[in-house]
Write a protein that holds these residues in place. Sequence first.
Motif, short mmCIF file in Angstrom:
data_model
loop_
_atom_site.label_atom_id
_atom_site.label_comp_id
_atom_site.label_asym_id
_atom_site.label_seq_id
_atom_site.Cartn_x
_atom_site.Cartn_y
_atom_site.Cartn_z
N GLU A 1 45.36 46.50 44.39
CA GLU A 1 46.10 46.63 43.14
C GLU A 1 45.39 45.90 42.01
OE1 GLU A 1 50.59 45.72 41.34
OE2 GLU A 1 50.19 45.55 43.50
N ASN A 2 44.85 44.72 42.27
CA ASN A 2 44.14 43.95 41.26
C ASN A 2 42.63 43.99 41.49
OD1 ASN A 2 46.45 43.08 39.86
ND2 ASN A 2 46.78 41.42 41.35
N ILE A 3 41.88 43.71 40.45
CA ILE A 3 40.43 43.63 40.55
C ILE A 3 40.06 42.22 41.02
CG2 ILE A 3 38.26 43.75 39.28
CD1 ILE A 3 39.63 45.69 37.35
N LEU A 4 39.38 42.15 42.16
CA LEU A 4 39.01 40.86 42.74
C LEU A 4 37.57 40.49 42.36
CD1 LEU A 4 40.50 41.41 46.32
CD2 LEU A 4 41.63 40.50 44.28
N ASP A 5 37.18 39.27 42.71
CA ASP A 5 35.84 38.80 42.36
C ASP A 5 34.75 39.67 42.98
OD1 ASP A 5 36.79 37.82 44.81
OD2 ASP A 5 35.29 36.23 44.84
N GLN B 1 44.08 51.21 27.53
CA GLN B 1 44.38 51.44 28.94
C GLN B 1 43.63 50.46 29.83
OE1 GLN B 1 43.21 55.49 28.70
NE2 GLN B 1 45.28 56.27 28.38
N ILE B 2 42.43 50.05 29.41
CA ILE B 2 41.70 49.03 30.18
C ILE B 2 42.50 47.73 30.23
CG2 ILE B 2 39.65 47.55 30.16
CD1 ILE B 2 38.08 49.93 29.04
N LYS B 3 43.06 47.31 29.09
CA LYS B 3 43.87 46.10 29.06
C LYS B 3 45.11 46.23 29.92
CE LYS B 3 42.44 44.48 24.47
NZ LYS B 3 42.88 44.16 23.09
N LYS B 4 45.62 47.45 30.00
CA LYS B 4 46.86 47.68 30.74
C LYS B 4 46.64 47.73 32.25
CE LYS B 4 50.73 50.96 30.99
NZ LYS B 4 51.29 52.23 30.45
N TYR B 5 45.53 48.33 32.69
CA TYR B 5 45.35 48.61 34.11
C TYR B 5 44.29 47.76 34.80
CZ TYR B 5 48.08 52.78 32.97
OH TYR B 5 49.06 53.64 32.54
N CYS B 6 43.42 47.10 34.06
CA CYS B 6 42.33 46.33 34.69
C CYS B 6 42.69 44.86 34.74
CB CYS B 6 41.01 46.56 33.95
SG CYS B 6 40.43 48.27 34.02
N HIS B 7 43.55 44.49 35.66
CA HIS B 7 43.99 43.11 35.80
C HIS B 7 43.02 42.34 36.69
CE1 HIS B 7 47.71 44.20 33.85
NE2 HIS B 7 47.95 45.13 34.76
N LEU B 8 42.50 41.23 36.19
CA LEU B 8 41.59 40.37 36.95
C LEU B 8 42.34 39.13 37.44
CD1 LEU B 8 38.49 40.36 34.54
CD2 LEU B 8 39.00 41.99 36.34
N ASP B 9 42.04 38.72 38.67
CA ASP B 9 42.59 37.43 39.10
C ASP B 9 41.76 36.31 38.47
OD1 ASP B 9 40.25 37.27 40.55
OD2 ASP B 9 41.18 37.49 42.51
N LYS B 10 42.14 35.07 38.66
CA LYS B 10 41.48 33.96 37.96
C LYS B 10 40.00 33.87 38.32
CE LYS B 10 45.51 30.99 37.25
NZ LYS B 10 46.10 29.65 37.51
N GLY C 1 45.30 59.30 39.76
CA GLY C 1 46.21 60.33 39.27
C GLY C 1 47.63 59.82 39.13
N LYS C 2 48.05 59.00 40.10
CA LYS C 2 49.38 58.40 40.03
C LYS C 2 49.46 57.38 38.90
CE LYS C 2 52.78 56.04 42.96
NZ LYS C 2 53.03 55.46 44.31
N ARG C 3 48.39 56.61 38.70
CA ARG C 3 48.36 55.59 37.66
C ARG C 3 48.41 56.21 36.26
NH1 ARG C 3 43.27 53.29 38.50
NH2 ARG C 3 44.22 51.96 40.09
N PHE C 4 47.70 57.32 36.08
CA PHE C 4 47.55 57.90 34.74
C PHE C 4 48.46 59.11 34.51
CE2 PHE C 4 43.02 56.35 35.56
CZ PHE C 4 43.23 55.14 34.92
N ARG C 5 49.50 59.27 35.32
CA ARG C 5 50.33 60.47 35.20
C ARG C 5 51.00 60.59 33.83
NH1 ARG C 5 52.81 56.77 38.43
NH2 ARG C 5 54.94 56.12 37.91
N MET C 6 51.16 59.48 33.12
CA MET C 6 51.78 59.52 31.80
C MET C 6 50.75 59.35 30.67
SD MET C 6 54.87 60.00 32.69
CE MET C 6 55.71 59.80 31.12
#
Length: 507
Positions: free
Chosen positions: A485-489, A439-448, A421-426
């Motif tokens: 915060e980030n998507i991990l393996d 939005q997937i590109k914006k919020y789904c950050h993968l580490d290496k 809810g906080k992430r998508f408030r806008m």
Amino acid sequence: MAIQIMSAAFTGIKGVIVTVEVDITRGLPALNIVGLADISVKESKERVRSAILNSGFDFPVNRVTINLAPADLKKEGSLFDLPIAIGILLVTKQINVNDIDDYLFIGELSLSGRLKKVRGSLPVVMEGMENSIEKFIVPTNNARECSLVKAAKIFPLDNLKQVVEFLNYKDLMPYENINDEEILVNEKLDYEDVLGQESSKRAIEVAAAGGHNVLMYGPPGSGKSMMAKRIPTILPSLSPAESLEVTKIYSVSGKLGDSEGIVLQRPFRSPHHTISRIALVGGGNKIIPGEISLAHRGVLFLDEILEFKKNVLEILRQPLEERKISISRINGTIEYPSNFMFVSALNPCPCGYYGSYEKQCTCSEYERRRYLSKLSGPLLDRIDVFTAVNFIPYDKIVSENSSEKSDVIKKRVEQARAIQGKRFRMDEIHCNAEMSQKQIKKYCHLDKKASKIMELMYNKFTLSTRAYSRILKVARTIADLDSSENILDKHIIEAMQYRRFIDERIV
């Protein structure tokens, strides 16, 4: 001289202001209703005549003409009975009211003059408020749902005689509803009752946390339906705005009981497999909402999904993607919301025991393929989470260890939803399952490391772009459950596990 009374109709879940004009002229006794009225509206002439006479008033023996404006809008239902009756009493000077334009009237009249509940009163009141009408005279059984519009002054009455007395003396205070907490209290279900099945309960928790679609497969009697029915117990409570949305749909559908004013619990709809396409998506002569709209902001559960007709299942593809349904008929197009969590269950083969460790499957490969052919690739692509539900071992059944309660799971789900809810408030969305490609590109950050694993899986299993996006959405939800915060393996690996279907194949 024509008299004008304010009333309203509804198309879909939106109200439309209708002016009821009443005129009496010399001529043979007759009552005509014009303005594109359907049969139920035209039949009101007999109800109105009897209601007026049985309430102690006189019915004119002249030519009475009723016009429902705008004339190009199709009118249906019985909610115009009351404004027509009041208009006739005004034009015949049996009552005299100076502020009649301040009120909006809706209600069906019985032959004795009693006011009966009508469909769609909530969107009618909302539309009236948007048109600067604040006072509404409605049947008593519609009072609770109408009172959801806090600024509206609702005057619920029981019969035509009471309406006339109120207009003459104004001796009634607006209705106030103080018992919403008691509405729609259902039987209490809890995941504490589900023995074992920890992996499936974890998959359902992930799905609930992100609003994802789920498919459960396994032998009969393993607990698929039992777990599905308990999903609403771990979903976050409806917000006031969501309650209003759902209540509007149930109001126009006529699904609210006489004592119910607002839907406070998330809907759970479980239609039988013999359901028709129209009953599922909506439509018919009156273009009413179907099961997918009645499940809005809740759960649509298709038990034994392979028993449904294939053309019925395929019609779900568009609403699952767009979260709304547009129904077009010769008399117009209506759009209903259908943002629901799709849950389904199936046996892996006709006998039900393919892949089971307990019983031997008796089906041939051809029979299994033919059985599963009702689930097309595009439909499977729209399901985020697949989970196998197996037989419960004996030691789990007799174990004294209790399963986790729904309230405990619900707290974790609510925490994850609060992050979303906080992430998508806008962004005007509510959960991860609703994310667009941007939005997937914006919020789904993968580490290496996670990115490398995702690339390997994508190439190895030749995933579709839709399946790729859904894996990222589910991984984002798992990360939210971990407050990461980030998507991990590990999140990507778990999300990939939920793409395993029958035969351990990745879909």
